[in-house]
Design a protein around this motif. Structure first.
Motif, PDB file in Angstrom:
ATOM      1  N   ILE A   1       0.051  -5.582   1.541  1.00 61.04           N
ATOM      2  CA  ILE A   1      -0.498  -7.046   1.127  1.00 61.04           C
ATOM      3  C   ILE A   1      -0.495  -7.691   0.103  1.00 61.04           C
ATOM      4  O   ILE A   1      -0.451  -8.853   0.056  1.00 61.04           O
ATOM      5  CB  ILE A   1      -1.979  -6.975   2.093  1.00 61.04           C
ATOM      6  CG1 ILE A   1      -2.397  -8.501   2.349  1.00 61.04           C
ATOM      7  CG2 ILE A   1      -2.815  -6.165   1.208  1.00 61.04           C
ATOM      8  CD1 ILE A   1      -3.535  -8.506   3.000  1.00 61.04           C
TER       9      ILE A   1
ATOM     10  N   GLN B   1      -2.223  -1.347   0.673  1.00 58.21           N
ATOM     11  CA  GLN B   1      -1.966  -1.828  -0.740  1.00 58.21           C
ATOM     12  C   GLN B   1      -1.559  -0.948  -1.938  1.00 58.21           C
ATOM     13  O   GLN B   1      -2.103   0.113  -1.872  1.00 58.21           O
ATOM     14  CB  GLN B   1      -3.504  -2.521  -1.220  1.00 58.21           C
ATOM     15  CG  GLN B   1      -3.591  -3.101  -2.359  1.00 58.21           C
ATOM     16  CD  GLN B   1      -4.903  -3.601  -2.959  1.00 58.21           C
ATOM     17  OE1 GLN B   1      -4.959  -4.855  -2.994  1.00 58.21           O
ATOM     18  NE2 GLN B   1      -5.916  -2.811  -3.314  1.00 58.21           N
TER      19      GLN B   1
ATOM     20  N   LEU C   1      -8.654  -1.309   4.803  1.00 56.03           N
ATOM     21  CA  LEU C   1      -7.752  -1.700   3.683  1.00 56.03           C
ATOM     22  C   LEU C   1      -7.502  -0.087   3.046  1.00 56.03           C
ATOM     23  O   LEU C   1      -8.299   0.460   2.847  1.00 56.03           O
ATOM     24  CB  LEU C   1      -8.404  -2.493   2.245  1.00 56.03           C
ATOM     25  CG  LEU C   1      -7.610  -2.461   1.089  1.00 56.03           C
ATOM     26  CD1 LEU C   1      -6.098  -3.472   1.356  1.00 56.03           C
ATOM     27  CD2 LEU C   1      -8.159  -3.347   0.043  1.00 56.03           C
TER      28      LEU C   1
ATOM     29  N   ALA D   1      -0.836  -5.067   8.080  1.00 61.34           N
ATOM     30  CA  ALA D   1      -0.620  -6.048   6.799  1.00 61.34           C
ATOM     31  C   ALA D   1      -0.014  -5.196   5.903  1.00 61.34           C
ATOM     32  O   ALA D   1      -0.638  -4.654   5.054  1.00 61.34           O
ATOM     33  CB  ALA D   1      -1.467  -6.804   6.321  1.00 61.34           C
ATOM     34  N   ASP D   2       1.350  -4.869   5.894  1.00 63.40           N
ATOM     35  CA  ASP D   2       1.913  -3.882   5.036  1.00 63.40           C
ATOM     36  C   ASP D   2       2.109  -4.411   3.610  1.00 63.40           C
ATOM     37  O   ASP D   2       2.767  -5.361   3.510  1.00 63.40           O
ATOM     38  CB  ASP D   2       3.437  -3.128   5.571  1.00 63.40           C
ATOM     39  CG  ASP D   2       3.674  -1.675   4.904  1.00 63.40           C
ATOM     40  OD1 ASP D   2       2.654  -1.274   4.684  1.00 63.40           O
ATOM     41  OD2 ASP D   2       4.597  -1.470   5.502  1.00 63.40           O
TER      42      ASP D   2
ATOM     43  N   VAL E   1      -7.184  -5.677  11.577  1.00 64.82           N
ATOM     44  CA  VAL E   1      -6.503  -5.640  10.586  1.00 64.82           C
ATOM     45  C   VAL E   1      -6.599  -4.331   9.760  1.00 64.82           C
ATOM     46  O   VAL E   1      -7.609  -3.879   9.158  1.00 64.82           O
ATOM     47  CB  VAL E   1      -6.448  -6.811   9.851  1.00 64.82           C
ATOM     48  CG1 VAL E   1      -5.419  -6.744   8.446  1.00 64.82           C
ATOM     49  CG2 VAL E   1      -6.185  -8.077  10.395  1.00 64.82           C
TER      50      VAL E   1
ATOM     51  N   GLN F   1      -1.725 -14.484   1.147  1.00 68.86           N
ATOM     52  CA  GLN F   1      -2.621 -13.841   1.282  1.00 68.86           C
ATOM     53  C   GLN F   1      -4.030 -14.567   2.316  1.00 68.86           C
ATOM     54  O   GLN F   1      -4.856 -14.055   3.049  1.00 68.86           O
ATOM     55  CB  GLN F   1      -3.269 -13.007   0.091  1.00 68.86           C
ATOM     56  CG  GLN F   1      -2.543 -11.933  -0.357  1.00 68.86           C
ATOM     57  CD  GLN F   1      -2.480 -11.535  -1.545  1.00 68.86           C
ATOM     58  OE1 GLN F   1      -3.879 -11.937  -1.993  1.00 68.86           O
ATOM     59  NE2 GLN F   1      -1.865 -10.788  -2.506  1.00 68.86           N
TER      60      GLN F   1
ATOM     61  N   ALA G   1      -4.612  -3.127   6.415  1.00 68.57           N
ATOM     62  CA  ALA G   1      -3.747  -3.643   5.495  1.00 68.57           C
ATOM     63  C   ALA G   1      -3.629  -2.405   4.515  1.00 68.57           C
ATOM     64  O   ALA G   1      -4.619  -1.671   4.124  1.00 68.57           O
ATOM     65  CB  ALA G   1      -4.509  -4.780   4.751  1.00 68.57           C
TER      66      ALA G   1
ATOM     67  N   HIS H   1     -12.574  -4.435   9.521  1.00 69.73           N
ATOM     68  CA  HIS H   1     -11.082  -4.248   8.997  1.00 69.73           C
ATOM     69  C   HIS H   1     -10.974  -3.338   7.987  1.00 69.73           C
ATOM     70  O   HIS H   1     -11.876  -2.874   7.158  1.00 69.73           O
ATOM     71  CB  HIS H   1     -10.401  -5.719   8.576  1.00 69.73           C
ATOM     72  CG  HIS H   1     -10.515  -6.974   9.530  1.00 69.73           C
ATOM     73  ND1 HIS H   1      -9.877  -7.063  10.843  1.00 69.73           N
ATOM     74  CD2 HIS H   1     -11.561  -7.938   9.680  1.00 69.73           C
ATOM     75  CE1 HIS H   1     -10.328  -7.836  11.504  1.00 69.73           C
ATOM     76  NE2 HIS H   1     -11.160  -8.424  10.775  1.00 69.73           N
TER      77      HIS H   1
END
Length: 324
Positions: free
Chosen positions: A117, A156, A49, A114-115, A152, A125, A154, A47
């Motif tokens: 997050i 941040q 980030l 997951a905008d 996913v 979360q 995400a 995933h």
């Protein structure tokens, strides 16, 4: 296993992955290195980030990747009032059948954005923890499998922005990679200004693969050869991150008592990411340059000081540990 001669044609997988990268680059302009890392993350079944300021193409990257690979896509806007049921789904009583019926949440998609997050409270979360680790959701006494593939992405916001909650270490560890997109260079920015908003072209992207093809590529990643010398190199990086050499010793701790070093699981993720990077480069074996290419993205958010500071530490580790 020997390297393929340079004059030999690239295998079909590498050609198709090059086409995927080229199509992504037409939407997310001037970000070849982050795009390659994002694709490697997906191929390694991890995933992703992305930490950056708004407006640099984080959401566009997720949409373009799903469209290019022909995968079902959903977007979850994380806000301060978002509840776990808004992510996972909820059971609603059906009076006609006199039974509860489960309504899946947006987590039940192949690619989930997951905008922002870290704008949601920790309770919401945490709804992602089981989904990202076990690829399943446990609700109402039942376990429901998530789609395969399940990826996913995400985004941040910088933690110094108002209304942002820091992600706990347990959740950060669920992400194989953490990257930044950053501002485009002047040439790429001029191309964007002349060509307009690339999001308008997302609906025109032809799918270049499907879920079955992606599963084949992910299996090929596991077949990429890793030599014992490369394993030595990975272990040396892990040991250096813990504050000692490969011969053992005490790991270093931060001021709060939190272990600074990379875990064995991080080492496994690093190897998977290096294999995926080698597959993209059309190599049958992973090389030290594959490890070096993915190491800051894999290690940065797992080291002390936050994603950006951790990436700088990862670069320092690469300079400190000798190549095999």
């Amino acid at each position: 296993m020997t390297l393929r001669p340079a004059s030999e044609p690239r295998p079909p997988t590498a050609i198709r992955l090059a086409q995927v990268q080229a199509q992504l680059a037409r939407i997310v302009v001037g970000k070849d290195a982050p795009l390659r890392l994002a694709l490697a993350c997906l191929l390694a079944r991890g995933h992703l980030l992305i930490e950056d300021i708004p407006g640099v193409g984080k959401s566009t990257l997720a949409q373009a990747l799903a469209a290019t690979l022909g995968l079902k896509y959903s977007r979850i806007q994380f806000t301060s009032d978002l509840l776990p049921a808004d992510v996972l789904g909820v059971s609603i009583y059906d009076e006609r059948n006199q039974a509860f019926r489960f309504h899946p949440g947006p987590i039940f998609s192949a690619v989930v954005l997951a905008d922002e997050i870290n704008r949601a409270p920790p309770k919401t979360q945490s709804a992602l923890l089981e989904a990202m680790e076990e690829r399943q959701v446990s609700l109402d006494g039942q376990t429901r499998r998530l789609p395969d593939p399940f990826f996913v992405i995400a985004t941040q916001n910088p933690i110094e922005q108002i209304g942002a909650y820091p992600l706990p270490e347990s959740q950060l560890d669920r992400f194989l990679m953490a990257i930044e997109l950053g501002y485009p260079d002047p040439a790429a920015e001029r191309e964007l200004l002349v060509g307009g908003d690339r999001r308008a072209h997302l609906g025109e992207l032809p799918p270049l693969a499907d879920a079955a093809t992606l599963a084949d590529w992910q299996r090929e990643v596991t077949e990429i050869h890793v030599a014992p010398a490369l394993l030595d190199y990975v272990q040396a990086l892990l040991a250096a991150s813990r504050g000692h050499g490969s011969d053992g010793g005490d790991a270093s701790f931060g001021e709060s008592g939190t272990r600074r070093g990379l875990s064995p699981r991080a080492g496994l993720m690093l190897l998977n990411a290096a294999r995926a990077h080698a597959l993209i480069a059309a190599r049958p074996m992973a090389l030290p340059e594959d490890v070096q290419a993915v190491f800051p993205a894999v290690a940065g958010h797992r080291l002390a000081g936050g994603t950006r500071a951790g990436a700088a530490q990862a670069q320092a580790l690469l300079r400190a540990v000798a190549l095999p």
